[in-house]
Design an enzyme around this catalytic site. Structure first.
Site, mmCIF file in Angstrom:
data_model
loop_
_atom_site.group_PDB
_atom_site.id
_atom_site.type_symbol
_atom_site.label_atom_id
_atom_site.label_comp_id
_atom_site.label_asym_id
_atom_site.label_seq_id
_atom_site.Cartn_x
_atom_site.Cartn_y
_atom_site.Cartn_z
ATOM 1 N N CYS A 115 -3.398 0.039 11.713
ATOM 2 C CA CYS A 115 -4.468 0.211 10.710
ATOM 3 C C CYS A 115 -5.639 -0.742 10.916
ATOM 4 O O CYS A 115 -6.711 -0.535 10.350
ATOM 5 C CB CYS A 115 -3.903 0.049 9.313
ATOM 6 S SG CYS A 115 -2.603 1.230 8.986
ATOM 7 N N HIS A 255 -9.556 -0.900 4.185
ATOM 8 C CA HIS A 255 -8.608 0.075 4.726
ATOM 9 C C HIS A 255 -7.984 0.830 3.559
ATOM 10 O O HIS A 255 -7.638 0.231 2.540
ATOM 11 C CB HIS A 255 -7.532 -0.659 5.540
ATOM 12 C CG HIS A 255 -6.404 0.235 5.943
ATOM 13 N ND1 HIS A 255 -6.606 1.439 6.575
ATOM 14 C CD2 HIS A 255 -5.053 0.097 5.782
ATOM 15 C CE1 HIS A 255 -5.428 2.005 6.807
ATOM 16 N NE2 HIS A 255 -4.476 1.219 6.330
ATOM 17 N N ASN A 285 -4.191 7.943 4.117
ATOM 18 C CA ASN A 285 -4.287 6.812 5.050
ATOM 19 C C ASN A 285 -4.372 7.363 6.471
ATOM 20 O O ASN A 285 -3.374 7.843 7.015
ATOM 21 C CB ASN A 285 -3.049 5.928 4.859
ATOM 22 C CG ASN A 285 -3.029 4.724 5.784
ATOM 23 O OD1 ASN A 285 -3.819 4.616 6.714
ATOM 24 N ND2 ASN A 285 -2.094 3.824 5.536
HETATM 25 O O1 UT7 Z 1 -1.639 1.337 6.227
HETATM 26 C C1 UT7 Z 1 -0.656 0.545 6.794
HETATM 27 C C2 UT7 Z 1 -0.058 -0.371 5.824
HETATM 28 N N1 UT7 Z 1 0.717 0.373 4.869
HETATM 29 C C3 UT7 Z 1 0.621 0.073 3.609
HETATM 30 O O2 UT7 Z 1 -0.160 -0.762 3.225
HETATM 31 C C4 UT7 Z 1 1.559 0.782 2.654
HETATM 32 C C5 UT7 Z 1 2.199 -0.213 1.754
HETATM 33 N N2 UT7 Z 1 3.221 0.370 0.874
HETATM 34 C C6 UT7 Z 1 2.927 1.207 -0.136
HETATM 35 O O3 UT7 Z 1 1.800 1.608 -0.291
HETATM 36 C C7 UT7 Z 1 4.020 1.549 -1.098
HETATM 37 O O4 UT7 Z 1 5.131 0.728 -0.874
HETATM 38 C C8 UT7 Z 1 4.475 3.040 -1.032
HETATM 39 C C9 UT7 Z 1 3.371 3.944 -1.538
HETATM 40 C C10 UT7 Z 1 4.845 3.398 0.376
HETATM 41 C C11 UT7 Z 1 5.694 3.233 -1.933
HETATM 42 O O5 UT7 Z 1 5.373 2.842 -3.252
HETATM 43 P P1 UT7 Z 1 6.319 1.822 -4.046
HETATM 44 O O6 UT7 Z 1 5.699 1.626 -5.344
HETATM 45 O O7 UT7 Z 1 6.517 0.610 -3.174
HETATM 46 O O8 UT7 Z 1 7.625 2.665 -4.182
HETATM 47 P P2 UT7 Z 1 9.120 2.246 -3.805
HETATM 48 O O9 UT7 Z 1 9.350 2.407 -2.369
HETATM 49 O O10 UT7 Z 1 9.419 0.927 -4.453
HETATM 50 O O11 UT7 Z 1 9.928 3.338 -4.588
HETATM 51 C C12 UT7 Z 1 9.936 3.395 -6.032
HETATM 52 C C13 UT7 Z 1 10.735 4.600 -6.465
HETATM 53 C C14 UT7 Z 1 12.114 4.674 -5.801
HETATM 54 O O12 UT7 Z 1 12.999 5.271 -6.746
HETATM 55 P P3 UT7 Z 1 13.993 4.376 -7.621
HETATM 56 O O13 UT7 Z 1 14.844 3.642 -6.637
HETATM 57 O O14 UT7 Z 1 13.097 3.462 -8.422
HETATM 58 O O15 UT7 Z 1 14.714 5.386 -8.438
HETATM 59 C C15 UT7 Z 1 11.897 5.623 -4.662
HETATM 60 O O16 UT7 Z 1 13.063 6.275 -4.261
HETATM 61 O O17 UT7 Z 1 10.054 5.805 -6.088
HETATM 62 C C16 UT7 Z 1 10.909 6.605 -5.256
HETATM 63 N N3 UT7 Z 1 10.072 7.237 -4.244
HETATM 64 C C17 UT7 Z 1 9.460 8.417 -4.429
HETATM 65 N N4 UT7 Z 1 9.478 9.274 -5.473
HETATM 66 C C18 UT7 Z 1 8.719 10.384 -5.355
HETATM 67 C C19 UT7 Z 1 9.742 6.769 -3.017
HETATM 68 N N5 UT7 Z 1 8.922 7.627 -2.408
HETATM 69 C C20 UT7 Z 1 8.733 8.662 -3.258
HETATM 70 C C21 UT7 Z 1 7.977 9.852 -3.201
HETATM 71 N N6 UT7 Z 1 7.998 10.672 -4.255
HETATM 72 N N7 UT7 Z 1 7.225 10.173 -2.125
#
Ligand code: UT7
Length: 328
Positions: A115, A255, A285
């Site tokens: 990125c 970004h 992204n």
């Molecule tokens: O560009 C390169 C650098 N990349 C980044 O900067 C990305 C950085 N990371 C992020 O933007 C975020 O971590 C994500 C958008 C990827 C994920 O968001 P999050 O708020 O960190 O979600 P999480 O992984 O902590 O998941 C929260 C909940 C989980 O469920 P439980 O365990 O709380 O029941 C996941 O299983 O959301 C669930 N979940 C989803 N639900 C619906 C994870 N992905 C999804 C999804 N749809 N796509």
């Protein structure tokens, strides 16, 4: 003697036509529009047509840059491509783009910084202009993320999209252009965001492909925490280093990985939302493509002398910030 700076003198973006909405993804993985919008800010993203490769994006970008600036592809000295999704592992997509776009007098290479690819490439191009080696350097940041995504993995397929853009760098002796750069890397972060197999460490096999390990893997929470801290910090650092107050900053060009990361960066800089370029809702992204895509979309609103802070964080980990004064 007046110092030569490297100034952006033309910008061009490109996104493929095909739109994939959150509702489309709901039909492919266990996700929903509400979750994607509230956690990331993304509503839709673009996906390349079958057979459409990075070099096809690049050719359109190079042609657009040259047309806008009223120059020929033959005038270009160098094409640097920040990307992780080149047409081939080798030769470089820069070679392919130069051939297809008619940049017969140019040489170049691809640069892998995920990125932060555009910022890294912009800094390399800056040096060639500042030291007087070249007069016209094209810097491209673009990715075809759909080529390395698993559309059954909701942790990654909802975030990324295809697209990118590029800029022309030329010498400037009026004090405009790139003023300062801070670039960072920490390879210890590699395990949290990577394409694990297919490289020399573990070449592709039927077995690892069967395990889907040739696709992008991301440990989202860890990357998120690192991104929030480091992107905000590096953007604040470049302001302090150049004695810029939040009033001095006309635009933050972040970004586009996650709206929450963008908001945290703007807050740390003390910059109001009206000065932050955000198009993540439309394009998601696009990895190395996000920053030049923003410059392209906002080009008509930019004024000569505007202070821009470009900031990124991504796989590697790689991150950084560039301070530039808009030159036209
Ligand atoms: O560009 C390169 C650098 N990349 C980044 O900067 C990305 C950085 N990371 C992020 O933007 C975020 O971590 C994500 C958008 C990827 C994920 O968001 P999050 O708020 O960190 O979600 P999480 O992984 O902590 O998941 C929260 C909940 C989980 O469920 P439980 O365990 O709380 O029941 C996941 O299983 O959301 C669930 N979940 C989803 N639900 C619906 C994870 N992905 C999804 C999804 N749809 N796509």
């Amino acid at each position: 003697m007046t110092k030569i700076t490297a100034a952006i003198t033309s910008v061009q973006g490109y996104v493929p036509e095909k739109i994939v909405t959150n509702l489309d993804l709901e039909k492919m993985v266990d996700t929903n529009d509400e979750w994607i919008v509230s956690r990331t800010g993304i509503k839709e993203r673009r996906i390349a047509a079958p057979g459409e490769a990075l070099s096809d994006f690049g050719v359109k970008i190079i042609q657009g840059i040259c047309e806008k600036r009223g120059i020929s592809p033959l005038d270009i000295d160098m094409v640097i491509v920040g990307s992780i999704t080149g047409d081939y592992r080798f030769p470089s997509s820069s070679n392919v783009m130069c051939d297809k776009a008619g940049c017969k007098n140019a040489w170049g290479f691809d640069l892998s910084a995920a990125c932060s690819g555009f910022l890294y490439a912009l800094d390399v191009g800056r040096v060639y202009i500042e030291n007087g080696t070249y007069k016209k350097v094209i810097v491209i940041g673009a990715d075809v993320m759909s080529s390395i995504l698993n559309y059954q993995d909701r942790a990654t397929c909802i975030i990324f999209g295809d697209g990118g853009g590029g800029v022309l760098l030329e010498p400037n002796n009026e004090g405009f252009g790139i003023m300062d750069t801070i670039l960072k890397a920490d390879g210890a972060g590699r395990e949290f965001l990577l394409q694990e197999v297919g490289g020399s460490k573990e070449p592709l096999t039927a077995e690892n492909i069967g395990e889907n390990r040739h696709f992008v893997f991301q440990e989202g929470q860890t990357v998120f925490k690192q991104a929030v801290t480091n992107m905000a910090e590096v953007a604040a650092n470049i302001m302090e280093k150049n004695q810029l107050t939040s009033e001095d900053v006309d635009w933050l060009v972040p970004h586009q990985a996650n709206l929450r990361i963008i908001d945290a960066t703007a807050k740390r800089m003390g910059v109001g939302k009206e000065k932050v370029m955000v198009n993540i809702e439309k394009f998601g992204n696009t990895t190395a493509g996000t920053i030049p895509l923003c410059l392209w979309e906002w080009e008509s609103q930019l004024k000569k002398g505007d202070n821009l802070i470009l900031a990124s964080f991504g796989g590697g980990f790689t991150w950084g910030a560039i301070y530039l004064k808009w030159a036209y």
